[in-house]
Design a protein around this motif. Structure first.
Motif, PDB file in Angstrom:
ATOM      1  N   VAL A 123       0.814  -1.108  -0.201  1.00 20.79           N
ATOM      2  CA  VAL A 123       0.270  -0.064   0.140  1.00 20.79           C
ATOM      3  C   VAL A 123       0.778   1.277   0.042  1.00 20.79           C
ATOM      4  O   VAL A 123       0.632   2.142  -0.791  1.00 20.79           O
ATOM      5  CB  VAL A 123      -1.013   0.002   1.289  1.00 20.79           C
ATOM      6  CG1 VAL A 123      -1.601   1.204   1.407  1.00 20.79           C
ATOM      7  CG2 VAL A 123      -2.188  -1.206   1.158  1.00 20.79           C
ATOM      8  N   GLY A 124       1.856   1.343   0.811  1.00 23.25           N
ATOM      9  CA  GLY A 124       2.716   2.404   0.889  1.00 23.25           C
ATOM     10  C   GLY A 124       3.575   2.821  -0.311  1.00 23.25           C
ATOM     11  O   GLY A 124       3.726   3.770  -0.694  1.00 23.25           O
ATOM     12  N   GLU A 143       3.677   9.143   6.109  1.00 28.27           N
ATOM     13  CA  GLU A 143       2.725   8.194   6.453  1.00 28.27           C
ATOM     14  C   GLU A 143       2.916   6.799   6.008  1.00 28.27           C
ATOM     15  O   GLU A 143       2.565   5.751   6.797  1.00 28.27           O
ATOM     16  CB  GLU A 143       1.330   8.491   5.818  1.00 28.27           C
ATOM     17  CG  GLU A 143       0.833   9.862   6.372  1.00 28.27           C
ATOM     18  CD  GLU A 143      -0.454  10.224   5.675  1.00 28.27           C
ATOM     19  OE1 GLU A 143      -0.788   9.632   4.718  1.00 28.27           O
ATOM     20  OE2 GLU A 143      -1.183  11.098   6.282  1.00 28.27           O
ATOM     21  N   ASN A 144       3.890   6.687   5.172  1.00 29.21           N
ATOM     22  CA  ASN A 144       4.329   5.387   4.588  1.00 29.21           C
ATOM     23  C   ASN A 144       5.705   5.073   4.586  1.00 29.21           C
ATOM     24  O   ASN A 144       5.933   3.780   4.132  1.00 29.21           O
ATOM     25  CB  ASN A 144       3.991   5.294   2.875  1.00 29.21           C
ATOM     26  CG  ASN A 144       2.399   5.836   2.927  1.00 29.21           C
ATOM     27  OD1 ASN A 144       1.623   4.848   3.154  1.00 29.21           O
ATOM     28  ND2 ASN A 144       1.889   6.690   2.376  1.00 29.21           N
ATOM     29  N   ASP A 146       2.488   6.557  -6.746  1.00 28.63           N
ATOM     30  CA  ASP A 146       1.720   7.683  -7.312  1.00 28.63           C
ATOM     31  C   ASP A 146       1.989   8.936  -7.235  1.00 28.63           C
ATOM     32  O   ASP A 146       1.847   9.853  -8.019  1.00 28.63           O
ATOM     33  CB  ASP A 146      -0.010   7.368  -6.632  1.00 28.63           C
ATOM     34  CG  ASP A 146      -0.750   8.160  -7.294  1.00 28.63           C
ATOM     35  OD1 ASP A 146      -1.047   7.966  -8.484  1.00 28.63           O
ATOM     36  OD2 ASP A 146      -1.661   8.862  -6.485  1.00 28.63           O
ATOM     37  N   ASP A 147       2.439   9.368  -6.186  1.00 28.78           N
ATOM     38  CA  ASP A 147       3.248  10.777  -5.869  1.00 28.78           C
ATOM     39  C   ASP A 147       4.454  11.177  -6.796  1.00 28.78           C
ATOM     40  O   ASP A 147       4.564  11.905  -7.102  1.00 28.78           O
ATOM     41  CB  ASP A 147       3.565  10.838  -4.112  1.00 28.78           C
ATOM     42  CG  ASP A 147       4.175  12.242  -3.922  1.00 28.78           C
ATOM     43  OD1 ASP A 147       3.300  13.268  -4.456  1.00 28.78           O
ATOM     44  OD2 ASP A 147       5.128  12.357  -3.209  1.00 28.78           O
ATOM     45  N   ALA A 184       5.212  -2.338  -5.687  1.00 26.82           N
ATOM     46  CA  ALA A 184       3.763  -1.857  -6.244  1.00 26.82           C
ATOM     47  C   ALA A 184       3.186  -2.783  -7.055  1.00 26.82           C
ATOM     48  O   ALA A 184       1.830  -2.941  -7.303  1.00 26.82           O
ATOM     49  CB  ALA A 184       4.273  -0.281  -6.904  1.00 26.82           C
ATOM     50  N   THR A 186       2.645  12.426   2.474  1.00 26.92           N
ATOM     51  CA  THR A 186       2.527  10.984   1.839  1.00 26.92           C
ATOM     52  C   THR A 186       3.826  10.008   2.274  1.00 26.92           C
ATOM     53  O   THR A 186       3.609   8.912   2.741  1.00 26.92           O
ATOM     54  CB  THR A 186       2.559  10.762   0.174  1.00 26.92           C
ATOM     55  OG1 THR A 186       1.571  11.677  -0.127  1.00 26.92           O
ATOM     56  CG2 THR A 186       2.334   9.615  -0.197  1.00 26.92           C
ATOM     57  N   TRP A 187       4.920  10.881   2.292  1.00 29.21           N
ATOM     58  CA  TRP A 187       6.121   9.970   2.550  1.00 29.21           C
ATOM     59  C   TRP A 187       6.134   9.789   4.063  1.00 29.21           C
ATOM     60  O   TRP A 187       6.358   8.547   4.678  1.00 29.21           O
ATOM     61  CB  TRP A 187       7.521  10.803   2.155  1.00 29.21           C
ATOM     62  CG  TRP A 187       8.709  10.314   2.732  1.00 29.21           C
ATOM     63  CD1 TRP A 187       9.655  10.920   3.769  1.00 29.21           C
ATOM     64  CD2 TRP A 187       9.402   9.092   2.103  1.00 29.21           C
ATOM     65  NE1 TRP A 187      10.608  10.312   3.658  1.00 29.21           N
ATOM     66  CE2 TRP A 187      10.403   9.012   2.850  1.00 29.21           C
ATOM     67  CE3 TRP A 187       9.006   8.072   1.443  1.00 29.21           C
ATOM     68  CZ2 TRP A 187      11.555   8.075   2.588  1.00 29.21           C
ATOM     69  CZ3 TRP A 187       9.743   7.030   1.145  1.00 29.21           C
ATOM     70  CH2 TRP A 187      10.867   6.909   1.948  1.00 29.21           C
ATOM     71  N   ARG A 216       2.472   1.454  -3.377  1.00 29.30           N
ATOM     72  CA  ARG A 216       1.866   2.322  -4.343  1.00 29.30           C
ATOM     73  C   ARG A 216       1.352   3.838  -4.155  1.00 29.30           C
ATOM     74  O   ARG A 216       1.355   4.539  -5.204  1.00 29.30           O
ATOM     75  CB  ARG A 216       0.245   1.409  -4.271  1.00 29.30           C
ATOM     76  CG  ARG A 216       0.499   0.010  -4.911  1.00 29.30           C
ATOM     77  CD  ARG A 216      -0.476  -0.697  -5.077  1.00 29.30           C
ATOM     78  NE  ARG A 216      -0.245  -1.834  -5.603  1.00 29.30           N
ATOM     79  CZ  ARG A 216      -1.256  -3.091  -5.574  1.00 29.30           C
ATOM     80  NH1 ARG A 216      -2.260  -2.903  -5.101  1.00 29.30           N
ATOM     81  NH2 ARG A 216      -0.919  -4.155  -6.282  1.00 29.30           N
ATOM     82  N   LEU A 217       1.168   4.152  -2.995  1.00 29.34           N
ATOM     83  CA  LEU A 217       1.012   5.750  -2.749  1.00 29.34           C
ATOM     84  C   LEU A 217       2.153   6.242  -3.026  1.00 29.34           C
ATOM     85  O   LEU A 217       2.091   7.754  -3.680  1.00 29.34           O
ATOM     86  CB  LEU A 217       0.313   5.802  -1.349  1.00 29.34           C
ATOM     87  CG  LEU A 217      -0.800   5.124  -0.981  1.00 29.34           C
ATOM     88  CD1 LEU A 217      -1.062   5.190   0.562  1.00 29.34           C
ATOM     89  CD2 LEU A 217      -2.088   5.852  -1.638  1.00 29.34           C
ATOM     90  N   VAL A 218       3.197   6.017  -2.640  1.00 28.10           N
ATOM     91  CA  VAL A 218       4.537   6.803  -3.067  1.00 28.10           C
ATOM     92  C   VAL A 218       4.794   6.959  -4.511  1.00 28.10           C
ATOM     93  O   VAL A 218       5.261   7.960  -5.088  1.00 28.10           O
ATOM     94  CB  VAL A 218       5.700   6.407  -2.059  1.00 28.10           C
ATOM     95  CG1 VAL A 218       7.048   6.813  -2.533  1.00 28.10           C
ATOM     96  CG2 VAL A 218       5.369   6.743  -0.471  1.00 28.10           C
TER      97      VAL A 218
END
Length: 140
Positions: free
Chosen positions: A36-37, A69-70, A43-44, A119, A66-67, A39-41
């Motif tokens: 999950v982390g 949190e992950n 995406d950023d 990811a 974002t960074w 994929r979010l990073v």
């Protein structure tokens, strides 16, 4: 006396199975959080790679939230080299940093490549996770 030995062996084997199951459940949860982390990073970083320009005409910087949190989840599952590559993008983007933001395209591309296996899914990183357990980093 034989029944006592069978009982003792049963307790030892049961304890080993329970311990192994708990360890595997922990690794599975770390991988899920890391996925999950990642994929979010990713995406950023993809947003940055497109060359978005902010309202003031400046190049956008990576999202610090974002960074923040992950990064713990990613630190648990990425190898040292992968971690260094991804974290470098965020270290350089720190507003208090004196580094210029030139060369960001190569850094972002390298960070996205480092995150790509994670990811893409858990199956792709199981072997990497296993290697990370046994590889020690000796310094730069």
């Amino acid at each position: 006396m034989d029944a006592a030995w069978f009982g003792l062996i049963g307790v030892v084997v049961g304890g080993l199975i329970s311990t192994l199951w708990g360890w595997l459940a922990t690794i599975r949860q770390e991988l899920a959080d890391g996925l999950v982390g990642a994929r979010l990073v990713d995406d950023d970083l993809a947003r940055l790679e497109t060359g978005s320009v902010g309202a003031a005409g400046h190049q956008e910087r990576p999202a610090a939230q974002t960074w923040a949190e992950n990064r713990v989840a990613l630190a648990k599952v990425l190898g040292y080299q992968q971690w260094s590559t991804v974290s470098a993008v965020y270290r350089r983007s720190d507003p208090s940093s004196t580094h210029s933001w030139s060369g960001r395209d190569q850094e972002i591309r390298a960070a996205r490549e480092a995150l790509a296996p994670l990811a893409a899914g858990k199956r792709h990183v199981l072997s990497q996770r296993w290697r990370n357990l046994f590889v020690r980093h000796t310094g730069d």
